[in-house]
Design an enzyme around this catalytic site. Structure first.
Site, PDB file in Angstrom:
ATOM      1  N   GLU A 397      -8.162 -25.600 -18.897  1.00  0.00           N
ATOM      2  CA  GLU A 397      -8.432 -24.211 -18.501  1.00  0.00           C
ATOM      3  C   GLU A 397      -7.251 -23.334 -18.869  1.00  0.00           C
ATOM      4  O   GLU A 397      -6.099 -23.796 -18.865  1.00  0.00           O
ATOM      5  CB  GLU A 397      -8.618 -24.131 -16.978  1.00  0.00           C
ATOM      6  CG  GLU A 397     -10.028 -24.391 -16.515  1.00  0.00           C
ATOM      7  CD  GLU A 397     -10.930 -23.166 -16.618  1.00  0.00           C
ATOM      8  OE1 GLU A 397     -10.561 -22.200 -17.326  1.00  0.00           O
ATOM      9  OE2 GLU A 397     -11.997 -23.182 -15.998  1.00  0.00           O
ATOM     10  N   ASP A 401      -8.139 -19.013 -11.005  1.00  0.00           N
ATOM     11  CA  ASP A 401      -7.883 -17.877 -10.131  1.00  0.00           C
ATOM     12  C   ASP A 401      -8.562 -18.182  -8.786  1.00  0.00           C
ATOM     13  O   ASP A 401      -8.020 -18.901  -7.962  1.00  0.00           O
ATOM     14  CB  ASP A 401      -8.472 -16.657 -10.848  1.00  0.00           C
ATOM     15  CG  ASP A 401      -8.257 -15.358 -10.137  1.00  0.00           C
ATOM     16  OD1 ASP A 401      -7.533 -15.335  -9.138  1.00  0.00           O
ATOM     17  OD2 ASP A 401      -8.824 -14.344 -10.592  1.00  0.00           O
ATOM     18  N   PHE A 450      -2.635  -9.393 -12.858  1.00  0.00           N
ATOM     19  CA  PHE A 450      -3.541  -9.655 -13.977  1.00  0.00           C
ATOM     20  C   PHE A 450      -2.714  -9.902 -15.224  1.00  0.00           C
ATOM     21  O   PHE A 450      -1.934  -9.055 -15.640  1.00  0.00           O
ATOM     22  CB  PHE A 450      -4.512  -8.492 -14.183  1.00  0.00           C
ATOM     23  CG  PHE A 450      -5.678  -8.907 -15.014  1.00  0.00           C
ATOM     24  CD1 PHE A 450      -6.774  -9.528 -14.428  1.00  0.00           C
ATOM     25  CD2 PHE A 450      -5.672  -8.722 -16.389  1.00  0.00           C
ATOM     26  CE1 PHE A 450      -7.846  -9.950 -15.203  1.00  0.00           C
ATOM     27  CE2 PHE A 450      -6.739  -9.139 -17.167  1.00  0.00           C
ATOM     28  CZ  PHE A 450      -7.831  -9.757 -16.573  1.00  0.00           C
ATOM     29  N   VAL A 451      -2.865 -11.087 -15.793  1.00  0.00           N
ATOM     30  CA  VAL A 451      -2.025 -11.452 -16.926  1.00  0.00           C
ATOM     31  C   VAL A 451      -2.847 -11.520 -18.206  1.00  0.00           C
ATOM     32  O   VAL A 451      -4.039 -11.834 -18.169  1.00  0.00           O
ATOM     33  CB  VAL A 451      -1.295 -12.794 -16.684  1.00  0.00           C
ATOM     34  CG1 VAL A 451      -0.315 -12.670 -15.540  1.00  0.00           C
ATOM     35  CG2 VAL A 451      -2.283 -13.917 -16.422  1.00  0.00           C
ATOM     36  N   ARG A 463      -5.564 -10.843 -26.573  1.00  0.00           N
ATOM     37  CA  ARG A 463      -5.620 -12.308 -26.693  1.00  0.00           C
ATOM     38  C   ARG A 463      -4.590 -12.847 -27.678  1.00  0.00           C
ATOM     39  O   ARG A 463      -4.102 -13.952 -27.536  1.00  0.00           O
ATOM     40  CB  ARG A 463      -7.001 -12.750 -27.198  1.00  0.00           C
ATOM     41  CG  ARG A 463      -8.121 -12.635 -26.192  1.00  0.00           C
ATOM     42  CD  ARG A 463      -9.315 -13.454 -26.681  1.00  0.00           C
ATOM     43  NE  ARG A 463     -10.557 -13.098 -26.016  1.00  0.00           N
ATOM     44  CZ  ARG A 463     -10.975 -13.587 -24.856  1.00  0.00           C
ATOM     45  NH1 ARG A 463     -10.211 -14.438 -24.198  1.00  0.00           N
ATOM     46  NH2 ARG A 463     -12.127 -13.230 -24.338  1.00  0.00           N
TER      47      ARG A 463
HETATM   48  P1  IMP Z   1     -11.924 -17.969 -11.390  1.00  0.00           P
HETATM   49  O1  IMP Z   1     -13.362 -18.389 -11.468  1.00  0.00           O
HETATM   50  O2  IMP Z   1     -11.768 -16.843 -10.392  1.00  0.00           O
HETATM   51  O3  IMP Z   1     -10.971 -19.092 -11.132  1.00  0.00           O
HETATM   52  O4  IMP Z   1     -11.577 -17.278 -12.742  1.00  0.00           O
HETATM   53  C1  IMP Z   1     -11.338 -17.940 -13.883  1.00  0.00           C
HETATM   54  C2  IMP Z   1     -11.518 -17.074 -15.104  1.00  0.00           C
HETATM   55  O5  IMP Z   1     -11.225 -15.697 -14.816  1.00  0.00           O
HETATM   56  C3  IMP Z   1     -10.561 -17.468 -16.151  1.00  0.00           C
HETATM   57  O6  IMP Z   1     -11.110 -18.472 -16.979  1.00  0.00           O
HETATM   58  C4  IMP Z   1     -10.283 -16.187 -16.884  1.00  0.00           C
HETATM   59  O7  IMP Z   1     -11.270 -15.985 -17.865  1.00  0.00           O
HETATM   60  C5  IMP Z   1     -10.459 -15.112 -15.855  1.00  0.00           C
HETATM   61  N1  IMP Z   1      -9.158 -14.656 -15.280  1.00  0.00           N
HETATM   62  C6  IMP Z   1      -8.717 -14.843 -14.018  1.00  0.00           C
HETATM   63  N2  IMP Z   1      -7.518 -14.274 -13.838  1.00  0.00           N
HETATM   64  C7  IMP Z   1      -7.199 -13.715 -15.020  1.00  0.00           C
HETATM   65  C8  IMP Z   1      -6.046 -12.991 -15.472  1.00  0.00           C
HETATM   66  O8  IMP Z   1      -5.062 -12.734 -14.745  1.00  0.00           O
HETATM   67  N3  IMP Z   1      -6.074 -12.578 -16.754  1.00  0.00           N
HETATM   68  C9  IMP Z   1      -7.128 -12.856 -17.596  1.00  0.00           C
HETATM   69  N4  IMP Z   1      -8.204 -13.531 -17.228  1.00  0.00           N
HETATM   70  C10 IMP Z   1      -8.245 -13.966 -15.950  1.00  0.00           C
END
Ligand code: IMP
Length: 476
Positions: A397, A401, A450-451, A463
């Site tokens: 991954e 988040d 947010f990164v 990207r």
């Molecule tokens: P989760 O389901 O909330 O764990 O989110 C996972 C997905 O959210 C990742 O695979 C990313 O595509 C996107 N994501 C979460 N945080 C960030 C961030 O800080 N920057 C860019 N994409 C993020």
């Protein structure tokens, strides 16, 4: 039989007949399923001069949820999630259970709450849909009741009518047989669940959970926090319970000064109920989740450009090398398959596999992202070509988040029966975790910002940056 008793029996028979007639008429009408079930519950309650509830098993088949009820006090309905194997378990096994005195019977899960609600006797009869236990109908009386065979037969008839309603509703939907039963139940559950969201953000959150196939129940339990004598003077009702994760989630959209009060309640809850897992989502956390999907107040306000570099290209490469070495040691002689979820993972995956010193297979998948609204659910938009059954798989991954994506992916991959399943993520935004997913290899733990860069995007931009940076200030 003395004349008085005979009269009573006759009047009871008349009440039961009237109830069956009403229920059958509802069943033969074009009312929606929920309304038919409400009619059945209400007619049963009136005929038996008692409170009645129809409980359905949730999709995990381990909890019972009050789906339609009549005359039961709210406090009793919200007493908590009923464990199917603790609450009148024999009913689910297909037997009627009559309890004359709830205070003396260990088949009742919450006898003290029943007593508080003035309930003395309970009758439970099974609700069997298409040969499968689906829940039960319960009758609660305030006076001691031994429940005669006639009573049991009557409630069983009403349960059968409810089962027919559920089953024929499912058939009407024209789905495949197994799906029909669960979908009909899901429809009832859905109605019961979405009944009364106190705030639109709660409904939105429910949609996100639905999207990621995470089971939820809205406000199922009120926790007493303070008492004066026997009287509860303060309660706390978390917004959501996620049965599959055994986790409560409280979503707070309140102003900061009111949040302090909520925090106090939460501390008290944790003191009194240390076994309860609960997560608090502040308004900002929630807005950030929405912003990630491209909407909500923060998405509009999000600035542009990089405000700071978190990890330089050199730091990233150094850390990726360490991860690759570790994986190469742990998976020596295993020939693992590394599976990445597109697209954020492409830089990390490319570097990770090139630094690995063992043979690896590489696979990619792609999934859809939440885009708001009801009835959307996550979809695999690109599946694997490789067969991973009996293979050692490492999910790769870019960032974890809330953990909802990874949780879904892990469940999906487990169904393919790999020999083992490990998880490697470049970034771990642990502070924002909702679903506690196990991570085996972590590149960096990142702060709650947010990164972007090194594969990670915002609206498809950034990207191709060689470093990882924080996107400009969120609020302008
Ligand atoms: P989760 O389901 O909330 O764990 O989110 C996972 C997905 O959210 C990742 O695979 C990313 O595509 C996107 N994501 C979460 N945080 C960030 C961030 O800080 N920057 C860019 N994409 C993020």
């Amino acid at each position: 039989m003395p004349l008085g008793s005979r009269r009573l029996v006759v009047s009871k028979q008349r009440d039961y007949y009237r109830a069956v007639r009403r229920a059958a008429a509802a069943l033969n009408s074009d009312m929606p399923l929920k309304q038919i079930l409400d009619t059945i519950v209400r007619s049963t309650a009136n005929a038996m001069k008692a409170a009645v509830s129809l409980l359905l098993l949730d999709s995990t088949r381990s909890k019972l949820i009050h789906s339609s009820s009549w005359r039961l006090p709210q406090s009793y309905l919200h007493k908590g999630v009923l464990e199917a194997d603790k609450s009148l378990a024999a009913v689910l096994a297909g037997q009627a259970v009559a309890i004359a005195d709830v205070s003396q019977d260990n088949r009742v899960q919450h006898p003290e709450l029943a007593a508080k609600a003035g309930i003395v006797s309970i009758l439970g009869v099974p609700l069997i849909v298409g040969g499968m236990p689906a829940g039960n109908i319960r009758v609660y009386t305030k006076e001691r009741n031994e429940f005669s065979n006639q009573d049991i037969n009557f409630v069983t008839t009403m349960a059968n009518l409810a089962a027919i309603a559920i089953h024929s509703d499912a058939l009407r939907q024209g789905e495949a047989d197994e799906q029909e039963k669960s979908q009909a139940k899901a429809a009832v559950l859905q109605q019961a669940r979405t009944a009364a969201f106190a705030h639109p953000s709660e409904e939105e959150f429910a949609h996100i959970l639905d999207f990621y196939h995470i089971e939820w129940v809205y406000e199922p339990r009120a926790f007493p926090l303070r008492w004066e004598g026997d009287r509860v003077t303060e309660m706390f009702t978390p917004d959501f319970y996620l049965p599959g994760l055994d986790l409560y989630v409280e979503l707070t959209t309140l102003k900061q000064n009111l949040v302090t009060e909520k925090n106090r309640k939460l501390r008290r809850l944790r003191e009194l109920y240390p076994e309860i897992k609960i997560n608090l989502l502040y308004k900002k956390d929630f807005d950030r989740i929405l912003a990630k999907y491209g909407y909500g107040p923060l998405a509009q306000a999000r600035g542009r450009g990089i405000s700071k570099v978190l990890y330089s290209s050199t730091e990233i490469h150094q850390r990726v090398r360490e991860l690759a070495e570790q994986i190469s040691t742990d998976y020596a002689d295993c020939h693992p398959v590394m599976v990445g979820v597109l697209r954020g993972v492409f830089c990390f995956m490319a570097d990770l596999v090139r630094q690995a010193t063992i043979p690896v297979d590489v696979e990619f998948m792609a999934i859809s992202y939440y885009s708001g609204g009801e009835s959307s659910t996550v979809k695999i938009t690109k599946d694997m070509n490789l067969n991973i059954a009996n293979r050692h798989v490492i999910m790769v991954e870019d960032i974890v988040d809330t953990g909802m994506t990874l949780n879904y992916m892990i469940n999906h991959l487990k169904n393919r029966e790999p020999a083992s399943l490990g998880v490697c993520t470049l970034l771990d935004k642990r502070v924002r975790r909702i679903v506690d997913v196990p991570l085996d290899y972590i590149g960096f733990e990142v702060p709650d910002e947010f990164v972007v860069g090194y594969g990670l995007d915002y609206n498809e931009e950034y990207r191709n940056l060689p470093f990882i940076g924080v996107l400009g200030p969120e609020e302008t």
